[in-house]
Design a protein around this motif. Structure first.
Motif, PDB file in Angstrom:
ATOM      1  N   ALA A 166       1.460  -5.168   2.606  1.00  0.00           N
ATOM      2  CA  ALA A 166       0.698  -5.676   3.832  1.00  0.00           C
ATOM      3  C   ALA A 166       0.970  -7.588   3.357  1.00  0.00           C
ATOM      4  O   ALA A 166       0.635  -8.234   4.766  1.00  0.00           O
ATOM      5  N   GLU A 201     -12.557 -13.328   9.153  1.00  0.00           N
ATOM      6  CA  GLU A 201     -13.096 -13.522  10.233  1.00  0.00           C
ATOM      7  C   GLU A 201     -14.163 -13.779  11.236  1.00  0.00           C
ATOM      8  O   GLU A 201     -15.376 -12.260  11.193  1.00  0.00           O
ATOM      9  N   VAL A 237       4.152   0.328   2.301  1.00  0.00           N
ATOM     10  CA  VAL A 237       3.647  -0.558   3.467  1.00  0.00           C
ATOM     11  C   VAL A 237       3.595  -1.686   2.819  1.00  0.00           C
ATOM     12  O   VAL A 237       2.726  -2.205   1.979  1.00  0.00           O
ATOM     13  N   THR A 283       1.522   4.767   1.613  1.00  0.00           N
ATOM     14  CA  THR A 283       0.633   5.980   2.512  1.00  0.00           C
ATOM     15  C   THR A 283       1.564   6.449   2.892  1.00  0.00           C
ATOM     16  O   THR A 283       3.072   6.544   1.614  1.00  0.00           O
ATOM     17  N   PRO A 303      -1.822 -13.279  13.558  1.00  0.00           N
ATOM     18  CA  PRO A 303      -2.638 -11.927  15.198  1.00  0.00           C
ATOM     19  C   PRO A 303      -3.326 -10.574  14.192  1.00  0.00           C
ATOM     20  O   PRO A 303      -3.402 -10.957  12.758  1.00  0.00           O
ATOM     21  N   ASP A 304      -3.590  -9.455  14.535  1.00  0.00           N
ATOM     22  CA  ASP A 304      -4.059  -8.311  13.896  1.00  0.00           C
ATOM     23  C   ASP A 304      -3.009  -7.762  13.000  1.00  0.00           C
ATOM     24  O   ASP A 304      -1.969  -7.409  13.690  1.00  0.00           O
ATOM     25  N   GLY A 305      -3.287  -7.616  12.027  1.00  0.00           N
ATOM     26  CA  GLY A 305      -2.063  -6.549  11.230  1.00  0.00           C
ATOM     27  C   GLY A 305      -1.371  -7.760  10.668  1.00  0.00           C
ATOM     28  O   GLY A 305      -0.524  -6.757   9.660  1.00  0.00           O
ATOM     29  N   ALA A 306      -1.302  -9.482  10.899  1.00  0.00           N
ATOM     30  CA  ALA A 306      -0.965  -9.768   9.958  1.00  0.00           C
ATOM     31  C   ALA A 306      -0.882  -9.980   8.518  1.00  0.00           C
ATOM     32  O   ALA A 306      -0.844  -9.969   7.746  1.00  0.00           O
ATOM     33  N   GLY A 307      -2.024  -9.456   7.766  1.00  0.00           N
ATOM     34  CA  GLY A 307      -2.204  -8.770   6.511  1.00  0.00           C
ATOM     35  C   GLY A 307      -3.178 -10.234   5.937  1.00  0.00           C
ATOM     36  O   GLY A 307      -3.441 -10.396   4.557  1.00  0.00           O
ATOM     37  N   LYS A 308      -4.494 -10.431   6.467  1.00  0.00           N
ATOM     38  CA  LYS A 308      -5.306 -12.050   6.402  1.00  0.00           C
ATOM     39  C   LYS A 308      -5.684 -10.588   5.335  1.00  0.00           C
ATOM     40  O   LYS A 308      -6.804 -11.404   4.414  1.00  0.00           O
ATOM     41  N   SER A 309      -7.014  -9.802   5.875  1.00  0.00           N
ATOM     42  CA  SER A 309      -7.778  -9.545   5.157  1.00  0.00           C
ATOM     43  C   SER A 309      -7.088  -9.119   3.910  1.00  0.00           C
ATOM     44  O   SER A 309      -7.990  -9.358   2.849  1.00  0.00           O
ATOM     45  N   THR A 310      -6.111  -8.333   3.615  1.00  0.00           N
ATOM     46  CA  THR A 310      -5.676  -8.288   2.215  1.00  0.00           C
ATOM     47  C   THR A 310      -5.337  -9.252   1.833  1.00  0.00           C
ATOM     48  O   THR A 310      -5.591  -8.989   0.231  1.00  0.00           O
ATOM     49  N   GLN A 322     -14.240  -8.736   7.301  1.00  0.00           N
ATOM     50  CA  GLN A 322     -14.423  -8.720   8.076  1.00  0.00           C
ATOM     51  C   GLN A 322     -14.996  -7.930   8.867  1.00  0.00           C
ATOM     52  O   GLN A 322     -16.420  -8.118  10.140  1.00  0.00           O
ATOM     53  N   PHE A 382       0.857  -1.138   0.141  1.00  0.00           N
ATOM     54  CA  PHE A 382       0.088  -0.649   0.062  1.00  0.00           C
ATOM     55  C   PHE A 382       0.940   1.563   0.004  1.00  0.00           C
ATOM     56  O   PHE A 382       2.180   1.230   0.819  1.00  0.00           O
TER      57      PHE A 382
HETATM   58  N1  LIG Z   1      -5.531   0.177   2.865  1.00  0.00           N
HETATM   59  C1  LIG Z   1      -4.741   0.567   3.332  1.00  0.00           C
HETATM   60  N2  LIG Z   1      -3.631   1.077   3.281  1.00  0.00           N
HETATM   61  C2  LIG Z   1      -2.576   0.957   3.930  1.00  0.00           C
HETATM   62  N3  LIG Z   1      -2.205   0.386   4.573  1.00  0.00           N
HETATM   63  C3  LIG Z   1      -2.843  -0.868   4.818  1.00  0.00           C
HETATM   64  C4  LIG Z   1      -4.743  -0.895   4.000  1.00  0.00           C
HETATM   65  N4  LIG Z   1      -4.895  -1.704   4.156  1.00  0.00           N
HETATM   66  C5  LIG Z   1      -4.214  -2.608   5.639  1.00  0.00           C
HETATM   67  N5  LIG Z   1      -3.124  -2.072   5.366  1.00  0.00           N
HETATM   68  C6  LIG Z   1      -2.171  -2.418   6.579  1.00  0.00           C
HETATM   69  O1  LIG Z   1      -1.352  -3.509   5.802  1.00  0.00           O
HETATM   70  C7  LIG Z   1      -1.163  -4.401   7.062  1.00  0.00           C
HETATM   71  C8  LIG Z   1      -1.912  -6.086   7.059  1.00  0.00           C
HETATM   72  O2  LIG Z   1      -3.478  -5.617   7.137  1.00  0.00           O
HETATM   73  P1  LIG Z   1      -5.034  -6.606   6.872  1.00  0.00           P
HETATM   74  O3  LIG Z   1      -6.154  -5.532   7.371  1.00  0.00           O
HETATM   75  O4  LIG Z   1      -4.743  -6.847   5.943  1.00  0.00           O
HETATM   76  O5  LIG Z   1      -4.602  -7.869   8.025  1.00  0.00           O
HETATM   77  P2  LIG Z   1      -5.316  -8.198   9.480  1.00  0.00           P
HETATM   78  O6  LIG Z   1      -5.055  -9.836   9.075  1.00  0.00           O
HETATM   79  O7  LIG Z   1      -6.398  -8.650   8.557  1.00  0.00           O
HETATM   80  O8  LIG Z   1      -5.580  -7.731  10.480  1.00  0.00           O
HETATM   81  P3  LIG Z   1      -6.647  -7.587  12.019  1.00  0.00           P
HETATM   82  O9  LIG Z   1      -6.863  -8.442  12.939  1.00  0.00           O
HETATM   83  O10 LIG Z   1      -6.556  -6.810  12.233  1.00  0.00           O
HETATM   84  O11 LIG Z   1      -8.443  -7.555  10.332  1.00  0.00           O
HETATM   85  C9  LIG Z   1      -1.809  -3.743   8.576  1.00  0.00           C
HETATM   86  O12 LIG Z   1      -0.508  -3.240   9.122  1.00  0.00           O
HETATM   87  C10 LIG Z   1      -2.170  -2.462   7.668  1.00  0.00           C
HETATM   88  O13 LIG Z   1      -2.391  -1.030   8.488  1.00  0.00           O
END
Ligand SMILES: Nc1ncnc2c1ncn2[C@@H]1O[C@H](COP(=O)(O)OP(=O)(O)OP(=O)(O)O)[C@@H](O)[C@H]1O
Ligand SMILES: [Mg+2]
Lengths: 365, 318
Positions: free
Chosen positions: B24, B166, B22, B17, B43-50, B89, B15
């Motif tokens: 992800a 999730e 960043v 920013t 864990p949170d922020g691991a990048g699962k959603s991305t 999510q 991404f």
């Molecule tokens: N649109 C975006 N722009 C910039 N950074 C992003 C964006 N979306 C996600 N990130 C970053 O990418 C990383 C992974 O985010 P992601 O949401 O995929 O994590 P996750 O594993 O789904 O976490 P969670 O359990 O909190 O949902 C994080 O550091 C987040 O800050």
């Protein structure tokens, strides 16, 4: 494709009807606005408060002032002594016009060189213009009436087309219709997409096979129905309540009004897609609406604008629709007279819808 | 059909920013065969959603390849959407539509025929336990019911793959259990491929295959048993009276492979239970640290995950 658009349209309709109060407001607000605007417009400025300093007080001066009072355009609200007092009265807002008749008025009239002083309040340009022109005309005709035996050297025969009485309402209401419809269409869709994004429902839509253009169309159609209902009711109020005559073909007008409303809704979608928050979308649509009024030729004719502003004006559907509505409504012209505007309006509609879909796709990443 | 349900090779997403790029998701590769329940754990922020959104084609990828049912995430994203169900999510269904209207809407946009709708909608509502709530506004449902409605909506077009990000976030344990038993039914009855993101280790245990995502990278993959098997030695658990002192004493002892804290308990990985248990007890007695019995426990996903993450951070630290 049609199925998906229909599904979105149905959903939007359900949501619309679920918010009954908002729906009623949407349907009634434009009428209130129209009624308010139209009744605030004075067809003519009459009974302008006038203050008089008559320093001669004789038959001649009285006859002259009589001409003012009898015209109905002026009311003498006060009689004062001097020029300074005239100015004071205008300062206080007591009067908009002051007239000073010098002591030797009658004598000078006989010599054919009389002068009166007219003091005009310049702080309100509309009244000033009106007061000045009327007062001037009254003085002129009074002067002419003094010359008994002369033949008027020139008489002008004027024929004003479409609006022979120069009825302000006739002129303003068609434009007002366009302005109101542009404003309400922008407002209707400005929140459509950004609301879904803010609430989070957009993600569920995105993962369905809905194409961006389908989403845009599905969001537009219910609003088109509202906008059309509004246009119809505004038209009805204008014609039946305010007595503005509708000269043209109603069917032609209706079809073009749909194109107009459609492009306004499309422009609203562009705003919605480009906005980060509902707040921003609201601000933007308000601004577009306001700027559009100026640049589309509603308040001032578009040809009087500097080129840059005119160019900006081309993004507003009203720029094309204003000549159309005035053409059909007031002049009763057919499609041949306005086809250029109609083609441009259609072009704008296509551009705006695709821009919205395009921006929508780009905004996702 | 030998086709993979989901695949990714060297998938990377960055991404832009304000603070720079960043990353992800970094160089993610995974393969999910049809009928599997794949858990992307992290864990949170691991990048699962991305990762999920890139694979679905909702985000553009920076590098790598990914596909679902053989359709490329980028090029064939509409084919994918016709065959895949997805619960985001922060999945929010239109709150001012009723349960039934929501189902009809999603059926409509998925072009499900009227006859099919007549059959499937009641089936799915019964399956999700929502048959008695058809006229309730979605916004008035409980958290767990909302998730079930989302699941029902995402299944309306009979997808072959569902991707759930999730799905049990913010749902009470009973509803979570119910939700997972629904997923189990789906797998058993329809052979559905399920891809699920979760930070919960107990949910990870329910998957047939899992991938551990940490800092955007896949640090381990395999069946839950395989993942737990990656850990060396055996696990001893006990509760010391002086926590910090015990931790300090045991760290670095011979035969102690790793130390994890677990609430007020200590988890000690040792190479040999018999020998090390006595050693540790003696050492603690010498320091005068009281404690309850040292007992061997089975390694759970949670310990395995923490251990793998620790190894990962040590590697990065070197
Ligand atoms: N649109 C975006 N722009 C910039 N950074 C992003 C964006 N979306 C996600 N990130 C970053 O990418 C990383 C992974 O985010 P992601 O949401 O995929 O994590 P996750 O594993 O789904 O976490 P969670 O359990 O909190 O949902 C994080 O550091 C987040 O800050
Ligand atoms: Mg996430």
């Amino acid at each position: 494709m049609l199925r998906r658009i229909w599904a979105i349209t149905q959903k939007e309709f359900i949501q619309l009807f679920r918010e009954r109060a908002t729906l009623i407001l949407l349907l009634v607000a434009p009428l209130l606005q129209l009624a308010l605007f139209a009744s605030a417009i004075h067809t003519d400025v009459k009974h302008i408060p006038m203050v008089v300093a008559d320093q001669s007080v004789n038959q001649a001066s009285r006859a002259y002032l009589n001409a003012f009072v009898q015209s109905d355009y002026f009311d003498i609200v006060a009689t004062v002594a001097s020029q300074a007092d005239l100015v004071t009265a205008i300062d206080n807002g007591q009067a908009s016009l002051g007239i000073l008749i010098p002591p030797d008025f009658a004598a000078q009239v006989k010599l054919g060189q009389a002068q009166v002083l007219m003091v005009v309040d310049g702080s309100d340009s509309y009244t000033t213009n009106s007061a000045y022109n009327t007062a001037n005309a009254i003085s002129q005709s009074y002067a002419v009436s003094l010359i008994h035996h002369s033949v008027t050297p020139l008489t002008m025969s004027v024929r004003i087309l479409y609006n022979p009485d120069l009825n302000q309402l006739w002129f303003i209401v068609p434009g007002l219709l366009a302005a109101l419809v542009q404003g309400l269409t922008l407002g209707l869709t400005a929140l459509a997409v950004v609301r879904e994004r803010e609430v989070g429902t957009i993600e569920a839509l995105l993962v369905t096979p809905i194409r961006p253009v389908e989403l845009m169309l599905g969001k537009t159609i219910p609003n088109l129905v509202i906008a059309f209902a509004n246009t119809t009711s505004i038209l009805a109020v204008a014609v039946f309540l305010f007595g503005v005559p509708f000269q043209g073909n109603l069917l032609l007008f209706a079809s073009l009004a749909i194109i107009f409303a459609f492009s306004g809704l499309g422009l609203g979608l562009v705003i919605s897609v480009a906005s980060q928050s509902q707040m921003q979308a609201q601000q933007l649509s308000g601004m577009f609406n306001f700027v559009g009024m100026f640049l589309a030729g509603f308040l001032f004719p578009a040809y009087a604008l500097p080129p840059v502003l005119r160019a900006i004006g081309y993004i507003f559907p009203m720029t094309y629709f204003l000549p159309i509505v005035r053409g059909i409504f007031t002049k009763g012209v057919g499609i041949t007279a306005i086809w250029g505007q109609v083609a441009a309006a259609c072009g704008l509609l296509v551009v705006v819808l695709f821009a919205a879909a395009r921006l929508f796709r780009a905004s996702l990443d | 059909m030998n086709e993979l349900a989901i695949s990714a090779q060297g998938l990377t997403k960055q991404f832009k920013t304000r603070g720079g790029m960043v990353t992800a998701v970094e160089n993610l590769s995974l393969r999910v065969t049809p009928g599997e329940t794949y858990g992307l754990i992290g864990p949170d922020g691991a990048g699962k959603s991305t990762a999920t959104r890139v694979i679905l084609g909702l985000l553009t990828r920076t590098a790598g390849e990914s596909s679902i049912l053989g359709f490329d995430s980028m090029a064939d994203s509409y084919e994918i959407r016709e065959r895949v169900g997805y619960i985001a999510q922060q999945n929010v269904l239109p709150a001012d539509l009723t349960v039934m209207e929501n189902m009809r809407f999603f059926a409509g946009v998925q072009c499900v025929s009227a006859e099919a709708q007549k059959k499937r909608i009641p089936e799915l509502l019964a399956f999700a336990g929502l048959s008695n709530f058809t006229n309730r506004l979605a916004g008035r449902l409980s958290g767990g019911m909302k998730k079930k409605l989302a699941l029902a909506c995402s299944l309306i077009h009979e997808p072959q793959v569902v991707m759930l990000d999730e799905p049990t976030l913010g749902v009470d344990p009973v509803s979570r259990r119910e939700f997972w038993s629904l997923l189990g039914d789906l797998r058993a009855e329809k052979g559905l491929t399920i891809f699920v993101c979760t930070p919960y280790m107990d949910e990870a245990e329910r998957c047939t295959q899992i991938g551990l995502l940490y800092g955007g990278k896949l640090i381990a993959a395999g069946t839950p048993t395989q993942i737990k098997g990656l850990l060396p030695g055996h696990l001893l658990e006990f509760t010391p009276a002086q926590f910090a002192a015990a931790q300090q004493r045991i760290t670095g002892m011979e035969g102690v492979l790793e130390l994890q804290t677990y609430g007020e308990k200590l988890h000690v990985f040792v190479d040999d239970v018999g020998a090390r248990k006595a050693q540790i007890e003696m050492a603690l007695a010498a320091e005068g640290i009281a404690h309850d019995d040292l007992r061997e426990i089975e390694v759970r996903m949670e310990e395995a995950f923490i251990s793998l993450v620790q190894q990962q951070t040590e590697k990065v630290g070197v």
